[in-house]
Every structure is written in C-alpha cells, then in structure tokens.
Design a protein around this motif. Structure first.
Motif, PDB file in Angstrom:
ATOM      1  N   THR A  89       1.940   0.085  -6.459  1.00  0.00           N
ATOM      2  CA  THR A  89       0.637   0.544  -6.010  1.00  0.00           C
ATOM      3  C   THR A  89       0.105  -0.384  -4.940  1.00  0.00           C
ATOM      4  N   VAL A  90      -0.645   0.185  -4.043  1.00  0.00           N
ATOM      5  CA  VAL A  90      -1.304  -0.590  -2.994  1.00  0.00           C
ATOM      6  C   VAL A  90      -2.779  -0.229  -3.036  1.00  0.00           C
ATOM      7  N   LYS A  91      -3.630  -1.198  -3.426  1.00  0.00           N
ATOM      8  CA  LYS A  91      -5.068  -0.984  -3.522  1.00  0.00           C
ATOM      9  C   LYS A  91      -5.387   0.241  -4.369  1.00  0.00           C
ATOM     10  N   GLY A  92      -4.672   0.362  -5.504  1.00  0.00           N
ATOM     11  CA  GLY A  92      -4.964   1.439  -6.443  1.00  0.00           C
ATOM     12  C   GLY A  92      -4.307   2.751  -6.114  1.00  0.00           C
ATOM     13  N   ILE A  93      -3.567   2.845  -4.998  1.00  0.00           N
ATOM     14  CA  ILE A  93      -2.921   4.100  -4.625  1.00  0.00           C
ATOM     15  C   ILE A  93      -1.494   4.085  -5.120  1.00  0.00           C
ATOM     16  N   ASP A  94      -1.103   5.114  -5.880  1.00  0.00           N
ATOM     17  CA  ASP A  94       0.254   5.167  -6.401  1.00  0.00           C
ATOM     18  C   ASP A  94       1.174   5.694  -5.313  1.00  0.00           C
ATOM     19  N   LEU A  95       2.149   4.876  -4.888  1.00  0.00           N
ATOM     20  CA  LEU A  95       3.036   5.273  -3.786  1.00  0.00           C
ATOM     21  C   LEU A  95       4.023   6.338  -4.204  1.00  0.00           C
ATOM     22  N   LEU A  96       4.191   6.555  -5.506  1.00  0.00           N
ATOM     23  CA  LEU A  96       5.184   7.525  -5.949  1.00  0.00           C
ATOM     24  C   LEU A  96       4.590   8.913  -6.114  1.00  0.00           C
ATOM     25  N   GLU A  97       3.309   9.058  -5.875  1.00  0.00           N
ATOM     26  CA  GLU A  97       2.689  10.366  -5.947  1.00  0.00           C
ATOM     27  C   GLU A  97       2.660  10.984  -4.553  1.00  0.00           C
ATOM     28  N   ASN A  98       2.288  12.251  -4.482  1.00  0.00           N
ATOM     29  CA  ASN A  98       2.144  12.893  -3.178  1.00  0.00           C
ATOM     30  C   ASN A  98       0.954  12.290  -2.439  1.00  0.00           C
ATOM     31  N   ILE A  99       1.182  11.782  -1.232  1.00  0.00           N
ATOM     32  CA  ILE A  99       0.114  11.204  -0.438  1.00  0.00           C
ATOM     33  C   ILE A  99       0.189  11.785   0.961  1.00  0.00           C
ATOM     34  N   SER A 100      -0.834  11.527   1.717  1.00  0.00           N
ATOM     35  CA  SER A 100      -0.929  12.113   3.051  1.00  0.00           C
ATOM     36  C   SER A 100       0.218  11.648   3.935  1.00  0.00           C
ATOM     37  N   PRO A 101       0.923  12.575   4.604  1.00  0.00           N
ATOM     38  CA  PRO A 101       2.034  12.169   5.468  1.00  0.00           C
ATOM     39  C   PRO A 101       1.606  11.229   6.589  1.00  0.00           C
ATOM     40  N   ASN A 102       0.340  11.276   7.006  1.00  0.00           N
ATOM     41  CA  ASN A 102      -0.112  10.422   8.099  1.00  0.00           C
ATOM     42  C   ASN A 102      -0.180   8.958   7.711  1.00  0.00           C
ATOM     43  N   THR A 103      -0.263   8.662   6.412  1.00  0.00           N
ATOM     44  CA  THR A 103      -0.403   7.269   5.969  1.00  0.00           C
ATOM     45  C   THR A 103       0.853   6.744   5.288  1.00  0.00           C
ATOM     46  N   ASP A 104       1.865   7.569   5.131  1.00  0.00           N
ATOM     47  CA  ASP A 104       3.075   7.152   4.412  1.00  0.00           C
ATOM     48  C   ASP A 104       3.714   5.927   5.048  1.00  0.00           C
ATOM     49  N   LYS A 105       3.865   5.954   6.372  1.00  0.00           N
ATOM     50  CA  LYS A 105       4.559   4.860   7.054  1.00  0.00           C
ATOM     51  C   LYS A 105       3.802   3.545   6.890  1.00  0.00           C
ATOM     52  N   GLU A 106       2.455   3.607   7.022  1.00  0.00           N
ATOM     53  CA  GLU A 106       1.656   2.396   6.865  1.00  0.00           C
ATOM     54  C   GLU A 106       1.744   1.857   5.437  1.00  0.00           C
ATOM     55  N   LEU A 107       1.708   2.778   4.470  1.00  0.00           N
ATOM     56  CA  LEU A 107       1.778   2.346   3.072  1.00  0.00           C
ATOM     57  C   LEU A 107       3.131   1.727   2.745  1.00  0.00           C
ATOM     58  N   LEU A 108       4.209   2.276   3.317  1.00  0.00           N
ATOM     59  CA  LEU A 108       5.535   1.706   3.077  1.00  0.00           C
ATOM     60  C   LEU A 108       5.608   0.286   3.640  1.00  0.00           C
ATOM     61  N   LYS A 109       5.007   0.083   4.821  1.00  0.00           N
ATOM     62  CA  LYS A 109       4.987  -1.267   5.380  1.00  0.00           C
ATOM     63  C   LYS A 109       4.207  -2.224   4.479  1.00  0.00           C
ATOM     64  N   MET A 110       3.110  -1.714   3.877  1.00  0.00           N
ATOM     65  CA  MET A 110       2.330  -2.543   2.967  1.00  0.00           C
ATOM     66  C   MET A 110       3.134  -2.918   1.734  1.00  0.00           C
ATOM     67  N   VAL A 111       3.969  -1.974   1.267  1.00  0.00           N
ATOM     68  CA  VAL A 111       4.835  -2.265   0.123  1.00  0.00           C
ATOM     69  C   VAL A 111       5.789  -3.400   0.462  1.00  0.00           C
ATOM     70  N   TYR A 112       6.404  -3.340   1.644  1.00  0.00           N
ATOM     71  CA  TYR A 112       7.333  -4.394   2.053  1.00  0.00           C
ATOM     72  C   TYR A 112       6.616  -5.738   2.154  1.00  0.00           C
ATOM     73  N   ARG A 113       5.376  -5.734   2.694  1.00  0.00           N
ATOM     74  CA  ARG A 113       4.638  -6.988   2.795  1.00  0.00           C
ATOM     75  C   ARG A 113       4.295  -7.540   1.412  1.00  0.00           C
ATOM     76  N   GLN A 114       3.928  -6.644   0.482  1.00  0.00           N
ATOM     77  CA  GLN A 114       3.611  -7.099  -0.871  1.00  0.00           C
ATOM     78  C   GLN A 114       4.847  -7.661  -1.562  1.00  0.00           C
ATOM     79  N   GLN A 115       6.004  -7.047  -1.327  1.00  0.00           N
ATOM     80  CA  GLN A 115       7.240  -7.582  -1.907  1.00  0.00           C
ATOM     81  C   GLN A 115       7.495  -8.996  -1.382  1.00  0.00           C
TER      82      GLN A 115
END
Length: 469
Positions: A413-439
């Motif tokens: 999760t990033v700021k309470g947003i579950d990355l494994l659920e359906n999310i807006s396609p416009n923010t997917d790339k940014e959220l994936l980058k946030m996942v890598y930074r959190q890792q």
C-alpha cells in the motif's frame, strides 16, 4: 566398468512425476498456435497466464490458480498488444505484475487485480518502446525488481529501468537473433545463445563480452546458469542432427566440460535448473517426457535420475517458483504443461517419496523470496547482491494459500491505497514508482536495524567483560 564405480547415492534417486487429475487441470484454453520457440505460459503462486489465439492483435489469459476446471470461452483477456504476444513472465517480486513482449515491437508491464480479470484489460501499466523489430524474449533481473531485459529480432538486448520507464543500456554484440538469455544468481552476468551458433557470457551493465564459445560442430539453442556452480548448461543439436546437452565453465568457454547426446528428435530442448536441489530438468517441445538429472561439481557432473513420461506432447511449460510448491507433499518442483491437442493446461508435480510428516529441511533449504535485494540505481552503479532468502517451513505449517487471497507480503500500500486493487490507469505508473522507492527505503531501514543489533551485541559483550573484571 564395475557396479560400484557407476553407483551413486542420492536422496533424489526416487523422485517421480505426478500429473494432476482432471479436476486440477485447466480446460478449454485456446492455446496459441505460434511456432516461436517459447513457453507461452507463466505461473506464480497466485495466477496462471497462457498466451492464446486471438484475432486483431495479441492476447493472453490470466487465471487465478485456485480456479481450475473448464474456462469460459468469453473469459476476460489481457489484449493491449497490436501484434501476437511472443513471451510473458511474472515479476519474481510482485505476484500481480506481469511483463509481455510482442510482434508489435513493444514490451508492456501489466498489473492484474486480485481475484483475476473481470473484463478485458487493454491499458498497460507501462509501455516500453525501443526495439525496431518484434520483441521475442523478456527476462527479469533475479535480485532487482526494477530491472527488466528484452531481446528483439533487431539483434539488440535492451536493459529497462522500470523505476524510470526508460532503456538505460543497449547490448548490440550479437550479429543475429538472440535465442535465449539467462542471469546468474546475483544478476552480475548474462549468458546468451544466438543464431550465429555462439555462446556468450556478457557483463550486462557494460555490454562487454567476457567469454565467447564458437560452437562450430553444434547449434546451441538454449542456455541456463547453474546457480553458484560457476557453470552454464546448453542444449542444442550436434553435427549429426541429434539433440545434445553440454556443460561449460563460465570462466573458460574454449571447450565444454562435458557433452552428452540425448536422442534424435527435432524439437527444441528446454533446460530448467533448480538451485535448491541442484537438479536439471530437460523437456523437449513436442515431446511427452521430462528427463531430470542431478548436477555435481565432480565427474560425471550430470547423473540421470529418472524420466517422467506422458503420451500427450507439450507445446510449452510454465514453472512454479519454489515458494509456491506443496511442501507438505515433498513437492520439489512443479510444471504447468500446455497440451495444444486438448486445449489443456496440466500441472505436473515432481515429488520425493518420504513417509515422515515433519518438515524436510534437506529438501527445502532457504530459497529466494519476494523481497528485492537492491534498487535499479544500486545495480546500475555496480552493486551486486544475492537474492533475499526465506524459509518454507511456515508454508508447511499452514495450507497452501496460493490464489485464495493475497498474503501479507504480497500486499503493498502507498498512503492507504491498495496497489493490488483496480486503480486509475493515469496514476498506475506513478504508484509503481512509489512502490519501488518504498522497497528501497525498507532495505535501508533493515540494514540500519541490523547494524544497531550488532552494536547492541557488542555493548552487551563489553558490559559482561566489565562485570567479570
């Protein structure tokens, strides 16, 4: 030769293959008719993905692993490619992320929602454009979640930094089409086979060819690194048109360490290596059998153990990661076999027969988990680390949860947003980058915690010495 000189004791001598029952198979899948020499199948503990026949572009099915049986003809597909899909591979670190390459010259990264697809997926998480001809192969880095390799029919290998979504290196040392790629354990070396009949060991960061074997009398088709043994195994065709395997020292490719002819069939021989048990499995395209060997650092190097036989020919095989096998049944390896004649995907388990009900530590040592060992920036800067290992003992204590729900380690999760659920396609790339930074932040925190634990142990020892004096 005496009996004593050929006999070799091994705990894997009695490994046998067990095909899944009809209730465990996946039926009604329109498996692709492509003649490209790939597996067209990828599997992890949550999903099974299979490349299918489709009109007007390429597509593949994604099926939750816990839902075998007959598949609905209108089952939703991943169908964003403009050309036929040539290769698919799940991320070793995130079970909902899959990469695909296609004849449309692109590589795409997809995020599959928990529970599988409810409708056709056409919007990719990331589209990687760089090849001038069709992209035939993809390979994830074994220890870095942000690095992906792709090889195209333009004779180029591109290294992609997924944290930025750009190609950071192009390897152009092949004069012809690359047939196969394989990383060593820590991802510091890359072995390739090429249509020019040469085997190469390459430094992937610099693109420099470290070793090169000119196989004049053989045609090398597939190559795989044998873990930490500093050897590579190749399969190919001899000058007499018989299929053969060869073992090579990665530091000296002037001549193979050993060669062995297998049979006279014509299908490509695919090698699979299990670093935990030091076993090699050989499965030919169009064959019905799977041979398996035990690898040793001394002669005879490869010892044939047994052969699994089936009347149905296989088009390709998907390989389950070790963290997804059934530890309680002493299952050490699992294939998912594509049977085109029956539109069927059949699981095949390789099992060590043991009666003990306790956890078998000698069969299941520490194995690679889902945690990335380093970031893309660290790897590109020259840092190498082995995989982060986990124990399978916990999997023995509980039922196999594969596909039923996302485990704690698979949900991010990033700021309470579950990355494994359906999310807006416009923010997917940014959220994936946030996942890598959190890792990356998690790895640094763990390193700091380890250093503090070591400092505490030193202080406790000093305190104990002061009390004794």
């Amino acid at each position: 030769m005496s009996w004593h000189s050929t006999y070799r004791s091994s705990k894997f001598r009695h490994v046998y293959g067990k095909a899944g029952s009809r209730e465990q198979c996946y039926e009604g899948i329109p498996i692709t008719h492509s003649v490209h020499d790939n597996h067209f199948c990828a599997v992890n503990p949550k999903f099974l993905a299979v490349v299918t026949e489709s009109a007007g572009g390429g597509a593949f099915l994604v099926i939750p692993l816990h839902k075998p049986g007959r598949i609905d003809p209108h089952h939703p597909k991943v169908c964003g490619h403009q050309g036929s899909v040539m290769d698919i591979k799940w991320s070793p670190f995130m079970d909902n992320i899959i990469a695909s390459s296609s004849e449309d010259c692109t590589v795409r990264i997809w995020q599959i929602p928990d529970g599988g697809l409810r409708r056709n997926m056409t919007e990719a998480l990331m589209i990687l454009i760089g090849h001038s001809r069709r992209a035939g192969l993809i390979e994830w880095h074994p220890t870095c979640s942000g690095i992906l390799l792709s090889a195209g029919y333009d004779c180029k290998i591109l290294i992609w930094n997924l944290e930025e979504g750009v190609a950071v290196k192009m390897i152009d040392s092949h004069p012809d089409v690359v047939l196969c790629m394989s990383f060593n354990t820590d991802g510091s070396l890359l072995a390739t086979s090429c249509k020019d009949k040469k085997l190469r060991i390459i430094d992937p960061r610099s693109g420099k060819v470290l070793q090169e074997a000119d196989c004049k009398n053989t045609r090398v088709n597939r190559v795989v690194f044998l873990g930490n043994l500093k050897c590579v195994l190749t399969t190919g065709v001899s000058r007499w048109n018989t299929r053969q395997i060869a073992l090579w020292d990665q530091d000296d490719l002037s001549a193979p360490v050993m060669e062995e002819e297998i049979d006279g069939l014509s299908g490509v021989l695919f090698p699979f290596y299990d670093a935990d048990t030091h076993m090699v499995y050989l499965a030919g395209k169009g064959d019905g059998n799977i041979r398996y060997y035990e690898v040793s650092p001394e002669k005879p190097f490869l010892q044939l153990l047994m052969e699994f036989r089936s009347p149905a020919p296989q088009k390709g095989l998907g390989l389950m990661p070790k963290r997804g096998v059934d530890v309680g049944e002493c299952e050490i390896f699992r294939f998912y076999k594509l049977v085109t004649l029956k539109n069927l995907v059949e699981p095949i388990s390789m099992i060590v027969p043991r009666r003990s009900e306790s956890f078998q530590e000698d069969l299941f040592p520490m194995t690679a988990g889902t945690e990335s060992a380093l970031s893309a920036a660290e790897w590109l800067s020259g840092i190498d680390r082995g995989p982060v290992l986990i124990s399978l003992k916990e999997a023995y204590k509980r039922p196999n949860p594969a596909g039923l729900r996302a485990s704690k380690r698979d949900r991010r999760t990033v700021k309470g947003i579950d990355l494994l659920e359906n999310i807006s396609p416009n923010t997917d790339k940014e959220l994936l980058k946030m996942v890598y930074r959190q890792q990356d932040e998690l790895r640094k925190l763990k390193d700091e915690l380890g250093e503090k634990d070591e400092r505490i142990r030193q202080l406790e020892l000093e305190l104990k010495n002061l009390r004794n004096t």
